[in-house]
Design a protein around this motif. Structure first.
Motif, PDB file in Angstrom:
ATOM      1  N   HIS A 252       0.811  -1.228   0.000  1.00  0.00           N
ATOM      2  CA  HIS A 252       0.000   0.000   0.000  1.00  0.00           C
ATOM      3  C   HIS A 252       0.847   1.284   0.000  1.00  0.00           C
ATOM      4  O   HIS A 252       0.921   1.959  -1.006  1.00  0.00           O
ATOM      5  N   VAL A 254       0.233   4.249   1.101  1.00  0.00           N
ATOM      6  CA  VAL A 254      -0.633   5.359   0.705  1.00  0.00           C
ATOM      7  C   VAL A 254      -0.318   6.615   1.506  1.00  0.00           C
ATOM      8  O   VAL A 254      -0.150   7.709   0.953  1.00  0.00           O
ATOM      9  N   ILE A 271       7.617  -1.035  -2.585  1.00  0.00           N
ATOM     10  CA  ILE A 271       6.186  -0.784  -2.368  1.00  0.00           C
ATOM     11  C   ILE A 271       5.341  -1.583  -3.357  1.00  0.00           C
ATOM     12  O   ILE A 271       5.604  -1.576  -4.574  1.00  0.00           O
ATOM     13  N   HIS A 273       1.835  -1.382  -4.872  1.00  0.00           N
ATOM     14  CA  HIS A 273       0.773  -0.384  -5.043  1.00  0.00           C
ATOM     15  C   HIS A 273      -0.528  -1.069  -5.455  1.00  0.00           C
ATOM     16  O   HIS A 273      -0.571  -1.785  -6.460  1.00  0.00           O
ATOM     17  N   PRO A 275      -3.952   0.161  -6.394  1.00  0.00           N
ATOM     18  CA  PRO A 275      -4.800   1.330  -6.649  1.00  0.00           C
ATOM     19  C   PRO A 275      -6.293   1.110  -6.485  1.00  0.00           C
ATOM     20  O   PRO A 275      -6.983   1.929  -5.876  1.00  0.00           O
ATOM     21  N   ASN A 278      -7.351   0.373  -2.815  1.00  0.00           N
ATOM     22  CA  ASN A 278      -7.244   1.608  -2.041  1.00  0.00           C
ATOM     23  C   ASN A 278      -8.396   2.565  -2.351  1.00  0.00           C
ATOM     24  O   ASN A 278      -8.875   3.277  -1.463  1.00  0.00           O
ATOM     25  N   ALA A 286      -1.854   6.485  -3.417  1.00  0.00           N
ATOM     26  CA  ALA A 286      -0.434   6.443  -3.055  1.00  0.00           C
ATOM     27  C   ALA A 286       0.377   7.427  -3.898  1.00  0.00           C
ATOM     28  O   ALA A 286       0.078   7.635  -5.076  1.00  0.00           O
ATOM     29  N   VAL A 288       2.789   7.532  -5.911  1.00  0.00           N
ATOM     30  CA  VAL A 288       3.634   6.641  -6.708  1.00  0.00           C
ATOM     31  C   VAL A 288       4.694   7.413  -7.499  1.00  0.00           C
ATOM     32  O   VAL A 288       5.856   6.996  -7.571  1.00  0.00           O
ATOM     33  N   VAL A 298       8.595   0.243  -7.080  1.00  0.00           N
ATOM     34  CA  VAL A 298       7.136   0.180  -6.947  1.00  0.00           C
ATOM     35  C   VAL A 298       6.583  -0.797  -7.976  1.00  0.00           C
ATOM     36  O   VAL A 298       6.876  -0.678  -9.176  1.00  0.00           O
ATOM     37  N   ALA A 320      -3.945   2.719 -12.147  1.00  0.00           N
ATOM     38  CA  ALA A 320      -2.762   3.367 -11.575  1.00  0.00           C
ATOM     39  C   ALA A 320      -2.335   4.565 -12.418  1.00  0.00           C
ATOM     40  O   ALA A 320      -2.031   5.640 -11.886  1.00  0.00           O
ATOM     41  N   GLN A 324      -2.546   8.602 -11.117  1.00  0.00           N
ATOM     42  CA  GLN A 324      -1.356   9.449 -10.967  1.00  0.00           C
ATOM     43  C   GLN A 324      -1.445  10.694 -11.841  1.00  0.00           C
ATOM     44  O   GLN A 324      -0.957  11.768 -11.461  1.00  0.00           O
TER      45      GLN A 324
END
Length: 419
Positions: A252, A254, A271, A273, A275, A278, A286, A288, A298, A320, A324
């Motif tokens: 996570h 985050v 990490i 991730h 998405p 979350n 997060a 990222v 990541v 993701a 971002q």
């Protein structure tokens, strides 16, 4: 030697080579050539397979999931993380039998393979009977994985008892001596494990010389719990214990500030991730881009289907990228190349497997997926392959999958899992 010709290859290597109408050659489990057509390679071939314009890319790497929770898909929607865990997930998991667990894992293996995932990092709390059946299922599937027993603090057993039980499962997994079925030490989280158990988990990881896998900095609520309990935020608290100086996957990531990202960049932590999970649990987005720019490895992950609700890594990669761009207010961020590498080679780096998998390069294992774009209207025009792999492809578009050069999915049908 087996040669695949007339293929469009996305290598996901460091320089992101793409070969249009190229060839991929395998010798047993390894890649021996990738590039444009080569007559010398054809002369050495025992078998030539004409894929007629198919797209080939590395098998996807799911950096954090809970395959046994496949039996809990849809059990509880529209809840935040801590309510969801404490009131629904943990009580339901307490009712699992070995048969239920094995069936759920097989379903997860099937779903992952059908969508092009060839490697996964799992967290569950199996007993001795379950781990044998799970191992048999994963071995038959040909998938590569870390399958790690989860540690919790509870009134039901002491820290020593929890560690002893976990050590026994780790010993069983190590006893298989199977490079495709490995293990980490997986304390669930800073809030669900006591300080004593967290310290004991790290010591166990050091003694066994294996990585750590833990949920960290998932929500603001978690940060509040740890701050109240220990006077520090989760990253600083785990740093104090020594977690950042041991190879680890933090799921996570985050709830991270700039100073914490800087510290992570100087650590042995990667990490995973998640998405969509979350988003669904309202945990947050997060950072990222900041993590990647700082040099923190990541990878992409699905989490479990109880909080997702699927194991579709293409959907995860697309989400993701979109998140971002929106979070940064800059559509140029997290471009196509980054998205595809985060699904593959960057995920392999998170798991410490980048020398074996994650990209299509000479000497690496032949783990790859095949998509036939012909006849799929949403994948036209075909010359925009890279865009489509991020923004248009669905898991159901994956036609064939190979692991170590062996075909495990043909025309969307999994060949290695008996449901």
């Amino acid at each position: 030697m087996k040669v695949f010709q007339h293929v469009n290859i996305v290598t996901c290597d460091q320089d992101f080579h793409v070969y249009v109408d190229g060839i991929l050659a395998l010798e047993n489990s390894q890649i021996v050539y990738v590039g444009q057509e080569n007559q010398e390679i054809f002369k050495q071939a025992d078998q030539i397979i004409d894929y007629q314009g198919a797209w080939i890319m590395p098998g996807l790497v799911n950096c954090h999931t809970h395959s046994a929770m496949t039996g809990l898909r849809g059990i509880r929607d529209d809840s935040n993380l801590h309510e969801w865990l404490e009131d629904y997930i943990w009580p339901a998991e307490a009712e699992f039998t070995p048969e239920m667990t094995t069936k759920a894992v097989k379903e997860a293996l099937t779903e992952m393979l059908q969508s092009g995932t060839t490697t996964f990092n799992d967290m569950y709390n199996p007993n001795g009977v379950e781990i044998e059946k799970i191992y048999e299922a994963v071995k038959a599937s040909k998938m590569r994985c870390y399958f790690s027993p989860t540690l919790f603090s509870s009134d039901m057993e002491t820290t020593d008892e929890t560690i002893a039980k976990t050590r026994a499962v780790i010993g069983t997994i190590k006893g298989y001596q199977d490079p495709n079925f490995k293990v980490m030490v997986a304390p669930h989280s800073p809030y669900s494990c006591s300080r004593e158990l967290l310290e004991a988990s790290l010591n166990l990881a050091k003694k066994e010389d294996i990585p750590l896998h833990i949920h960290v900095a998932e929500t603001k609520e978690e940060s509040g719990i740890i701050l109240k309990r220990y006077g520090k935020r989760p990253i600083a608290f785990l740093d104090e214990l020594g977690y950042l100086d041991h190879q680890a996957v933090f799921a996570h990531g985050v709830e991270l500030n700039e100073a914490e990202i800087t510290r992570l960049a100087d650590s042995q932590v990667a990490i995973a991730h998640n998405p969509i999970s979350n988003l669904k649990l309202a945990s947050g987005i997060a950072p990222v881009i900041q993590l990647q720019k700082a040099g923190v490895p990541v990878g992409i992950a699905t989490d479990s289907v109880a909080s997702n609700n699927n194991l579709d890594m293409f959907e995860e990669g697309r989400t993701a990228a979109l998140l971002q761009k929106m979070k940064s207010g800059d559509a140029s961020q997290f471009p196509i190349e980054t998205a595809l590498k985060t699904l593959t080679i960057e995920g392999a780096k998170v798991l410490g497997m980048e020398d074996e998998i994650g990209s299509l390069e000479v000497g690496k294992q032949a783990d790859f997926l095949v998509i036939q774009p012909q006849g799929k209207i949403h994948l036209q025009p075909q010359e925009n392959m890279l865009s489509h792999l991020v923004y248009a492809v669905k898991s159901s578009d994956v036609d064939d999958v190979y692991i170590a050069g062996e075909q495990v999915v043909r025309a969307g049908k999994v060949l290695t899992v008996d449901l």
